[in-house]
Write an enzyme that holds these catalytic residues in place. Structure first.
Site, PDB file in Angstrom:
ATOM      1  N   ARG A   1      -0.967  -1.571  -7.028  1.00 20.28           N
ATOM      2  CA  ARG A   1      -1.190  -2.726  -6.137  1.00 20.28           C
ATOM      3  C   ARG A   1      -2.176  -3.699  -6.790  1.00 20.28           C
ATOM      4  O   ARG A   1      -1.946  -4.913  -6.820  1.00 20.28           O
ATOM      5  CB  ARG A   1      -1.724  -2.211  -4.801  1.00 20.28           C
ATOM      6  CG  ARG A   1      -2.155  -3.288  -3.791  1.00 20.28           C
ATOM      7  CD  ARG A   1      -2.510  -2.581  -2.480  1.00 20.28           C
ATOM      8  NE  ARG A   1      -3.271  -3.394  -1.553  1.00 20.28           N
ATOM      9  CZ  ARG A   1      -2.735  -4.241  -0.675  1.00 20.28           C
ATOM     10  NH1 ARG A   1      -1.424  -4.418  -0.648  1.00 20.28           N
ATOM     11  NH2 ARG A   1      -3.499  -4.908   0.161  1.00 20.28           N
TER      12      ARG A   1
ATOM     13  N   HIS B   1      -3.897  -9.220   3.152  1.00 20.42           N
ATOM     14  CA  HIS B   1      -5.338  -9.274   3.353  1.00 20.42           C
ATOM     15  C   HIS B   1      -5.669 -10.218   4.501  1.00 20.42           C
ATOM     16  O   HIS B   1      -5.147 -11.331   4.577  1.00 20.42           O
ATOM     17  CB  HIS B   1      -6.054  -9.781   2.091  1.00 20.42           C
ATOM     18  CG  HIS B   1      -6.093  -8.779   0.989  1.00 20.42           C
ATOM     19  ND1 HIS B   1      -6.270  -9.127  -0.341  1.00 20.42           N
ATOM     20  CD2 HIS B   1      -5.986  -7.429   1.001  1.00 20.42           C
ATOM     21  CE1 HIS B   1      -6.262  -8.038  -1.085  1.00 20.42           C
ATOM     22  NE2 HIS B   1      -6.090  -7.001  -0.295  1.00 20.42           N
TER      23      HIS B   1
ATOM     24  N   HIS C   1      -2.604   2.770  -5.609  1.00 21.60           N
ATOM     25  CA  HIS C   1      -3.408   1.577  -5.329  1.00 21.60           C
ATOM     26  C   HIS C   1      -3.680   0.805  -6.608  1.00 21.60           C
ATOM     27  O   HIS C   1      -3.859  -0.413  -6.581  1.00 21.60           O
ATOM     28  CB  HIS C   1      -4.718   1.977  -4.646  1.00 21.60           C
ATOM     29  CG  HIS C   1      -5.204   0.953  -3.654  1.00 21.60           C
ATOM     30  ND1 HIS C   1      -4.508   0.652  -2.501  1.00 21.60           N
ATOM     31  CD2 HIS C   1      -6.295   0.156  -3.654  1.00 21.60           C
ATOM     32  CE1 HIS C   1      -5.154  -0.290  -1.835  1.00 21.60           C
ATOM     33  NE2 HIS C   1      -6.239  -0.610  -2.512  1.00 21.60           N
TER      34      HIS C   1
ATOM     35  N   LYS D   1      -1.950  -3.013   8.003  1.00 29.28           N
ATOM     36  CA  LYS D   1      -3.116  -2.624   8.787  1.00 29.28           C
ATOM     37  C   LYS D   1      -3.175  -3.429  10.079  1.00 29.28           C
ATOM     38  O   LYS D   1      -2.811  -4.606  10.104  1.00 29.28           O
ATOM     39  CB  LYS D   1      -4.392  -2.858   7.978  1.00 29.28           C
ATOM     40  CG  LYS D   1      -4.576  -1.875   6.823  1.00 29.28           C
ATOM     41  CD  LYS D   1      -5.920  -2.071   6.153  1.00 29.28           C
ATOM     42  CE  LYS D   1      -6.161  -1.014   5.076  1.00 29.28           C
ATOM     43  NZ  LYS D   1      -7.486  -1.168   4.439  1.00 29.28           N
TER      44      LYS D   1
ATOM     45  N   ARG E   1       0.835  -1.193   0.000  1.00 27.55           N
ATOM     46  CA  ARG E   1       0.000   0.000   0.000  1.00 27.55           C
ATOM     47  C   ARG E   1       0.875   1.251   0.000  1.00 27.55           C
ATOM     48  O   ARG E   1       2.011   1.233   0.469  1.00 27.55           O
ATOM     49  CB  ARG E   1      -0.924   0.014   1.224  1.00 27.55           C
ATOM     50  CG  ARG E   1      -1.860  -1.190   1.320  1.00 27.55           C
ATOM     51  CD  ARG E   1      -2.648  -1.160   2.632  1.00 27.55           C
ATOM     52  NE  ARG E   1      -3.573  -2.278   2.745  1.00 27.55           N
ATOM     53  CZ  ARG E   1      -3.292  -3.441   3.336  1.00 27.55           C
ATOM     54  NH1 ARG E   1      -2.076  -3.635   3.861  1.00 27.55           N
ATOM     55  NH2 ARG E   1      -4.193  -4.398   3.405  1.00 27.55           N
TER      56      ARG E   1
END
Length: 308
Positions: A257, A280, A254, A184, A160
């Site tokens: 990505r 993810h 993005h 994240k 990211r």
């Protein structure tokens, strides 16, 4: 008037506490926290208009009316779904911390988001973009050398833009051709990259000292004033280079990505491996890229097969 000021002050303290929870306990980024808080403020403003002064007075019907009013006003389905998710997170937190007796959002159902296939570069377009970045870097401007390294790493690793900007020099292992990324939820992962990205990074590190200042610290990528590069600078570099490829879609970082994930799958990569690379939490998030690949396969088939 005094009661209204007191209520606003009460909500301000409530939102501040919720923001601390999102950051400290759930590891949400500043951008995500702003989105959550904006959605909750919208809910609280709607509640105040309905004469509801305390969040403990909210009921499932109020939440449904709130979402319905947004739908009537023409809000996008994705916006309504996001606000419903923000309200559920907020009210669940409020119940767990004893601020309300029961969570009224347990049976709140928002409209499903429409699945939009992400726009991606074709492999030839990605190669042309990186060739252009390499050509421009030949002018010996350290920022252009940096831009080439950033684009090569974005496309090679699928990380990211915020993860890229946060990288320090020691996060890159050029011996193993891997980069350590903090994703994240403060989850760390190791992501591989290829020889072209390594060469671009080495070229950048050779000229990086020309931008270093006392405040530069260990940041891998720097701006002209020696500070850590920010996400806006990365987006600007991607958009500017893509503007020279007339047939390519205007994507941001993005989009690189998305392109990396799609091209990995088209090349035969295992879906779970791509999930690990992208960071993810759910395999379902990664599966959208299989849809992109099938969509491309279908278009190619229709263009090439005589009985399509």
């Amino acid at each position: 008037m005094g009661e209204e000021v007191e209520a606003l002050q009460h909500h301000s303290e409530l939102l501040h506490a919720f923001s601390r929870h999102l950051g400290a306990e759930r590891g949400r980024s500043a951008h995500t926290r702003r989105a959550y808080l904006g959605d909750v403020r919208h809910l609280l403003a709607f509640a105040a208009e309905q004469g509801i002064g305390e969040i403990g007075e909210l009921r499932i019907g109020d939440l449904r009316s709130w979402l319905g009013a947004q739908a009537d006003a023409g809000a996008a389905r994705a916006t309504i779904a996001r606000r419903a998710a923000s309200a559920r997170t907020f009210l669940r937190w409020a119940e767990h911390t004893g601020r309300i007796a029961t969570d009224p959002s347990l049976r709140l159902v928002a409209p499903r988001r429409q699945a939009h296939l992400p726009e991606v570069l074709r492999q030839g377009e990605a190669s042309a973009l990186l060739d252009l970045a390499a050509t421009r870097a030949d002018d010996d401007d350290p920022v252009h050398v940096r831009d080439r390294a950033m684009l090569e790493l974005l496309y090679a690793s699928g990380i990211r833009v915020g993860e890229l900007a946060a990288l320090d020099i020691d996060d890159v292992d050029r011996g193993q051709d891997v980069v350590r990324v903090m994703g994240k939820g403060a989850k760390e992962r190791i992501v591989p990259f290829g020889a072209p990205a390594r060469r671009a990074i080495e070229a950048w590190l050779a000229v990086r000292p020309r931008l270093v200042r006392d405040h530069s610290g260990p940041a891998l990528f720097l701006g002209r004033r020696g500070r850590r590069v920010d996400t806006r600078q990365v987006r600007s570099a991607v958009h500017e280079l893509l503007s020279h490829l007339p047939d390519a879609p205007d994507l941001g970082p993005h989009g690189l990505r998305h392109s990396a994930a799609t091209h990995l799958l088209e090349g035969g990569a295992d879906l779970r491996m791509v999930q690990e690379i992208l960071g993810h939490a759910s395999l379902a998030t990664t599966q959208i890229y299989t849809h992109v690949s099938v969509d491309r396969l279908r278009r190619s088939y229709e263009q090439a097969h005589p009985r399509a």
